[in-house]
Motif scaffolding. Structure first.
Motif, short mmCIF file in Angstrom:
data_model
loop_
_atom_site.label_atom_id
_atom_site.label_comp_id
_atom_site.label_asym_id
_atom_site.label_seq_id
_atom_site.Cartn_x
_atom_site.Cartn_y
_atom_site.Cartn_z
N LYS A 195 -9.02 -4.73 -0.40
CA LYS A 195 -8.56 -5.04 0.95
C LYS A 195 -7.03 -5.04 1.01
O LYS A 195 -6.43 -4.41 1.88
CB LYS A 195 -9.12 -6.41 1.38
N LYS A 196 -6.42 -5.73 0.05
CA LYS A 196 -4.96 -5.82 0.01
C LYS A 196 -4.34 -4.44 -0.23
O LYS A 196 -3.27 -4.13 0.30
CB LYS A 196 -4.50 -6.77 -1.09
N ALA A 197 -5.01 -3.63 -1.04
CA ALA A 197 -4.49 -2.28 -1.32
C ALA A 197 -4.50 -1.44 -0.05
O ALA A 197 -3.52 -0.73 0.23
CB ALA A 197 -5.32 -1.62 -2.42
N SER A 198 -5.57 -1.52 0.74
CA SER A 198 -5.61 -0.77 2.00
C SER A 198 -4.57 -1.30 2.97
O SER A 198 -3.89 -0.53 3.66
CB SER A 198 -6.99 -0.83 2.69
N GLU A 199 -4.44 -2.64 3.02
CA GLU A 199 -3.43 -3.24 3.88
C GLU A 199 -2.04 -2.76 3.48
O GLU A 199 -1.21 -2.46 4.33
CB GLU A 199 -3.50 -4.77 3.79
N ALA A 200 -1.82 -2.66 2.18
CA ALA A 200 -0.52 -2.23 1.67
C ALA A 200 -0.24 -0.79 2.08
O ALA A 200 0.88 -0.45 2.46
CB ALA A 200 -0.46 -2.37 0.15
N GLN A 201 -1.27 0.05 2.03
CA GLN A 201 -1.09 1.44 2.44
C GLN A 201 -0.72 1.53 3.91
O GLN A 201 0.20 2.26 4.27
CB GLN A 201 -2.39 2.23 2.19
N VAL A 202 -1.44 0.76 4.72
CA VAL A 202 -1.18 0.77 6.16
C VAL A 202 0.24 0.24 6.41
O VAL A 202 1.02 0.85 7.15
CB VAL A 202 -2.20 -0.10 6.92
#
Length: 109
Positions: free
Chosen positions: A99-106
């Motif tokens: 979740k945090k990784a996707s948030e970081a990408q966004v």
């Protein structure tokens, strides 16, 4: 955003390590239980043989072995519970890390 994702990754690695330790503990507990069961059987047979000579002494030794076996069973049960908890925590941390990784990408953009 990156630091949050990195923290989540670190937490995931920690939970993986804890799960590994829980698995090792369970293996040890299973070995100890098997050993105690073997010992209890041995003492029980010895008790039967010795019953004619010294019934009280033989019985107490066999009973002690049985108690030890029960204790190791309990420890194994606790180790199994600990492993379950560790697996759940690991799954949770992995989900969080994703979740945090996707948030970081966004957030990166």
């Amino acid at each position: 955003a990156k630091s949050s994702a990195e923290e989540a990754k670190e937490k995931e690695a920690e939970t993986k390590e804890k799960k590994k330790q829980a698995e090792d503990a369970l293996e040890d507990a299973e070995a100890a239980e098997a050993e105690a069961a073997k010992e209890a059987d041995k003492k029980a047979s010895e008790a039967q043989v010795a019953d004619e000579d010294a019934p009280d002494k033989a019985k107490s030794s066999a009973e002690e072995a049985k108690e030890k076996e029960a204790e190791t069973k309990e420890k194994k049960k606790q180790a199994e519970d600990a492993l379950e908890d560790a697996e759940a925590a690991e799954a949770e941390a992995a989900k969080e890390a994703d979740k945090k990784a996707s948030e970081a990408q966004v957030a990166d953009e």
